[in-house]
Motif scaffolding. Sequence first.
Motif, PDB file in Angstrom:
ATOM      1  N   ALA A   1     -13.506   1.478  40.160  1.00 48.29           N
ATOM      2  CA  ALA A   1     -12.351   0.582  40.034  1.00 48.29           C
ATOM      3  C   ALA A   1     -12.352  -0.456  41.159  1.00 48.29           C
ATOM      4  O   ALA A   1     -12.020  -1.630  40.930  1.00 48.29           O
ATOM      5  CB  ALA A   1     -11.052   1.390  40.034  1.00 48.29           C
ATOM      6  N   LEU A   2     -12.723  -0.038  42.372  1.00 46.97           N
ATOM      7  CA  LEU A   2     -12.829  -0.995  43.477  1.00 46.97           C
ATOM      8  C   LEU A   2     -13.905  -2.040  43.186  1.00 46.97           C
ATOM      9  O   LEU A   2     -13.704  -3.234  43.439  1.00 46.97           O
ATOM     10  CB  LEU A   2     -13.153  -0.276  44.792  1.00 46.97           C
ATOM     11  CG  LEU A   2     -11.996   0.418  45.489  1.00 46.97           C
ATOM     12  CD1 LEU A   2     -12.509   1.300  46.620  1.00 46.97           C
ATOM     13  CD2 LEU A   2     -10.989  -0.605  46.007  1.00 46.97           C
ATOM     14  N   ALA A   3     -15.027  -1.611  42.652  1.00 49.74           N
ATOM     15  CA  ALA A   3     -16.123  -2.536  42.342  1.00 49.74           C
ATOM     16  C   ALA A   3     -15.687  -3.568  41.307  1.00 49.74           C
ATOM     17  O   ALA A   3     -16.082  -4.729  41.388  1.00 49.74           O
ATOM     18  CB  ALA A   3     -17.343  -1.770  41.851  1.00 49.74           C
ATOM     19  N   ARG A   4     -14.864  -3.150  40.349  1.00 52.47           N
ATOM     20  CA  ARG A   4     -14.387  -4.059  39.300  1.00 52.47           C
ATOM     21  C   ARG A   4     -13.162  -4.854  39.740  1.00 52.47           C
ATOM     22  O   ARG A   4     -12.705  -5.716  39.006  1.00 52.47           O
ATOM     23  CB  ARG A   4     -14.020  -3.267  38.040  1.00 52.47           C
ATOM     24  CG  ARG A   4     -15.170  -2.642  37.314  1.00 52.47           C
ATOM     25  CD  ARG A   4     -14.737  -2.040  35.974  1.00 52.47           C
ATOM     26  NE  ARG A   4     -13.505  -1.272  36.013  1.00 52.47           N
ATOM     27  CZ  ARG A   4     -13.418   0.040  36.243  1.00 52.47           C
ATOM     28  NH1 ARG A   4     -14.514   0.741  36.457  1.00 52.47           N
ATOM     29  NH2 ARG A   4     -12.248   0.640  36.255  1.00 52.47           N
ATOM     30  N   LYS A   5     -12.609  -4.506  40.906  1.00 52.23           N
ATOM     31  CA  LYS A   5     -11.360  -5.114  41.385  1.00 52.23           C
ATOM     32  C   LYS A   5     -10.239  -4.875  40.365  1.00 52.23           C
ATOM     33  O   LYS A   5      -9.405  -5.734  40.109  1.00 52.23           O
ATOM     34  CB  LYS A   5     -11.521  -6.616  41.634  1.00 52.23           C
ATOM     35  CG  LYS A   5     -12.672  -6.992  42.518  1.00 52.23           C
ATOM     36  CD  LYS A   5     -12.277  -6.932  43.962  1.00 52.23           C
ATOM     37  CE  LYS A   5     -13.368  -7.454  44.862  1.00 52.23           C
ATOM     38  NZ  LYS A   5     -14.194  -6.402  45.441  1.00 52.23           N
TER      39      LYS A   5
END
Length: 179
Positions: A49-53
Amino acid sequence: LEVLQLALDCLRAARVGDLQVDLADARIVNRLLQDEILSEDLRHDIHAALARKDASALKALCKSMSTPSREGLLALVDLYGDLSVLDLAAERLPAYPEITQALVQLRWLASQISGVAVSFDLGDSRGYAYYSGMRFAIYAQGASDALARGGRYDGVGAVFGHRIDRDRPAVGFSLDLKE
Protein backbone atom coordinates in the motif's frame (compact mmCIF):
# COMPACT_ATOMS: atom_id res chain seq x y z
CA LEU A 1 28.04 8.24 -0.13
CA GLU A 2 30.95 6.41 -1.79
CA VAL A 3 28.71 3.67 -3.16
CA LEU A 4 26.17 6.18 -4.43
CA GLN A 5 28.95 8.16 -6.11
CA LEU A 6 30.31 4.94 -7.65
CA ALA A 7 26.86 4.11 -9.05
CA LEU A 8 26.60 7.63 -10.51
CA ASP A 9 30.12 7.35 -11.96
CA CYS A 10 29.18 4.05 -13.63
CA LEU A 11 26.15 5.64 -15.29
CA ARG A 12 28.16 8.68 -16.34
CA ALA A 13 30.84 6.38 -17.82
CA ALA A 14 28.07 4.77 -19.85
CA ARG A 15 27.16 8.31 -21.01
CA VAL A 16 23.78 8.29 -19.34
CA GLY A 17 22.62 11.84 -18.68
CA ASP A 18 19.75 13.61 -16.96
CA LEU A 19 20.10 11.52 -13.81
CA GLN A 20 17.75 11.73 -10.84
CA VAL A 21 18.66 10.24 -7.45
CA ASP A 22 15.75 9.22 -5.26
CA LEU A 23 16.62 8.73 -1.58
CA ALA A 24 14.78 6.79 1.12
CA ASP A 25 15.61 5.12 4.42
CA ALA A 26 14.34 1.73 5.59
CA ARG A 27 14.68 2.77 9.23
CA ILE A 28 11.65 5.04 8.95
CA VAL A 29 9.08 2.39 8.03
CA ASN A 30 10.86 -0.22 10.16
CA ARG A 31 10.60 2.01 13.24
CA LEU A 32 6.93 2.77 12.62
CA LEU A 33 6.21 -0.98 12.49
CA GLN A 34 8.62 -2.03 15.24
CA ASP A 35 6.19 -2.01 18.17
CA GLU A 36 3.32 -3.59 16.26
CA ILE A 37 2.50 -7.30 16.25
CA LEU A 38 1.83 -8.05 12.60
CA SER A 39 1.53 -11.14 10.47
CA GLU A 40 3.91 -11.38 7.52
CA ASP A 41 0.93 -11.05 5.18
CA LEU A 42 -0.20 -7.83 6.86
CA ARG A 43 3.35 -6.47 6.85
CA HIS A 44 3.59 -7.25 3.13
CA ASP A 45 0.23 -5.57 2.45
CA ILE A 46 1.31 -2.43 4.33
CA HIS A 47 4.49 -2.18 2.27
CA ALA A 48 2.49 -2.74 -0.93
CA ALA A 49 0.00 0.00 0.00
CA LEU A 50 2.90 2.37 0.73
CA ALA A 51 4.45 1.55 -2.65
CA ARG A 52 1.15 2.38 -4.39
CA LYS A 53 0.63 5.48 -2.21
CA ASP A 54 -2.81 4.02 -1.45
CA ALA A 55 -3.97 5.98 1.59
CA SER A 56 -7.40 4.31 1.85
CA ALA A 57 -5.93 0.79 1.79
CA LEU A 58 -3.25 1.81 4.26
CA LYS A 59 -5.84 3.32 6.60
CA ALA A 60 -7.79 0.05 6.62
CA LEU A 61 -4.64 -2.03 7.16
CA CYS A 62 -3.45 0.14 10.07
CA LYS A 63 -6.78 0.63 11.89
CA SER A 64 -5.77 -1.52 14.87
CA MET A 65 -2.27 -0.08 15.22
CA SER A 66 -1.08 2.40 17.81
CA THR A 67 -1.72 6.06 17.00
CA PRO A 68 1.94 6.99 16.36
CA SER A 69 2.43 4.05 13.99
CA ARG A 70 -0.86 4.54 12.17
CA GLU A 71 -0.48 8.31 11.76
CA GLY A 72 3.19 7.98 10.79
CA LEU A 73 2.46 5.41 8.10
CA LEU A 74 -0.42 7.47 6.72
CA ALA A 75 1.83 10.57 6.61
CA LEU A 76 4.36 8.64 4.49
CA VAL A 77 1.89 8.47 1.61
CA ASP A 78 2.49 12.20 0.97
CA LEU A 79 6.14 12.45 2.01
CA TYR A 80 7.84 12.45 -1.36
CA GLY A 81 9.38 15.23 -3.40
CA ASP A 82 12.20 17.72 -2.95
CA LEU A 83 14.28 18.62 0.11
CA SER A 84 11.27 20.26 1.80
CA VAL A 85 9.92 16.72 2.38
CA LEU A 86 12.48 16.25 5.15
CA ASP A 87 11.13 19.30 7.01
CA LEU A 88 7.56 18.03 6.64
CA ALA A 89 8.63 14.61 7.85
CA ALA A 90 10.23 16.10 10.97
CA GLU A 91 6.87 17.75 11.74
CA ARG A 92 4.56 14.86 10.85
CA LEU A 93 6.42 11.71 11.89
CA PRO A 94 6.89 10.58 15.51
CA ALA A 95 10.16 11.89 16.95
CA TYR A 96 11.70 8.46 17.44
CA PRO A 97 15.52 8.61 17.52
CA GLU A 98 15.82 6.24 14.55
CA ILE A 99 13.56 8.43 12.40
CA THR A 100 15.28 11.64 13.46
CA GLN A 101 18.67 10.13 12.66
CA ALA A 102 17.45 8.89 9.27
CA LEU A 103 16.18 12.37 8.35
CA VAL A 104 19.45 14.03 9.40
CA GLN A 105 21.50 11.52 7.43
CA LEU A 106 19.30 11.83 4.33
CA ARG A 107 19.74 15.61 4.43
CA TRP A 108 23.51 15.20 4.75
CA LEU A 109 23.69 12.68 1.91
CA ALA A 110 21.66 14.94 -0.38
CA SER A 111 23.99 17.85 0.41
CA GLN A 112 26.96 15.79 -0.79
CA ILE A 113 25.52 14.98 -4.21
CA SER A 114 26.10 17.42 -7.05
CA GLY A 115 25.31 17.51 -10.74
CA VAL A 116 22.09 15.48 -10.47
CA ALA A 117 18.55 16.11 -9.31
CA VAL A 118 17.76 14.70 -5.86
CA SER A 119 14.35 13.70 -4.56
CA PHE A 120 13.01 11.79 -1.58
CA ASP A 121 10.34 9.14 -1.12
CA LEU A 122 10.15 8.38 2.59
CA GLY A 123 7.44 5.75 2.12
CA ASP A 124 9.38 3.80 -0.48
CA SER A 125 10.08 0.44 1.11
CA ARG A 126 10.99 -1.74 -1.86
CA GLY A 127 13.33 -4.44 -0.67
CA TYR A 128 11.96 -3.91 2.86
CA ALA A 129 13.23 -7.26 4.15
CA TYR A 130 16.68 -6.53 2.77
CA TYR A 131 17.65 -2.92 3.46
CA SER A 132 18.42 -1.65 6.94
CA GLY A 133 19.21 2.04 6.36
CA MET A 134 19.58 4.62 3.64
CA ARG A 135 18.77 3.47 0.14
CA PHE A 136 18.77 5.02 -3.31
CA ALA A 137 17.45 4.56 -6.81
CA ILE A 138 18.88 6.34 -9.84
CA TYR A 139 16.62 7.17 -12.75
CA ALA A 140 17.37 8.63 -16.18
CA GLN A 141 15.25 10.45 -18.70
CA GLY A 142 13.57 7.94 -21.02
CA ALA A 143 14.18 4.85 -18.86
CA SER A 144 11.09 2.99 -17.68
CA ASP A 145 12.58 2.06 -14.28
CA ALA A 146 15.58 2.76 -12.08
CA LEU A 147 18.94 2.07 -13.70
CA ALA A 148 20.62 1.52 -10.34
CA ARG A 149 19.40 0.68 -6.84
CA GLY A 150 21.39 0.35 -3.69
CA GLY A 151 21.82 1.14 -0.05
CA ARG A 152 22.65 -0.14 3.39
CA TYR A 153 21.88 -3.75 4.25
CA ASP A 154 23.33 -4.74 7.61
CA GLY A 155 22.66 -8.31 8.66
CA VAL A 156 22.03 -9.43 5.11
CA GLY A 157 23.40 -12.88 5.94
CA ALA A 158 20.40 -13.58 8.15
CA VAL A 159 18.02 -12.78 5.28
CA PHE A 160 19.70 -15.53 3.26
CA GLY A 161 19.80 -18.01 6.15
CA HIS A 162 23.44 -17.62 7.16
CA ARG A 163 24.62 -18.01 10.72
CA ILE A 164 24.49 -14.88 12.87
CA ASP A 165 28.30 -14.81 13.11
CA ARG A 166 28.46 -14.36 9.32
CA ASP A 167 26.25 -11.27 9.33
CA ARG A 168 28.21 -8.18 8.41
CA PRO A 169 27.37 -4.54 7.77
CA ALA A 170 27.30 -3.90 4.04
CA VAL A 171 26.40 -1.38 1.40
CA GLY A 172 26.15 -1.87 -2.32
CA PHE A 173 24.17 -1.37 -5.49
CA SER A 174 22.90 -3.18 -8.54
CA LEU A 175 23.15 -1.69 -12.00
CA ASP A 176 20.64 -2.69 -14.66
CA LEU A 177 22.92 -3.08 -17.65
CA LYS A 178 20.12 -4.25 -19.94
CA GLU A 179 17.98 -1.18 -19.24
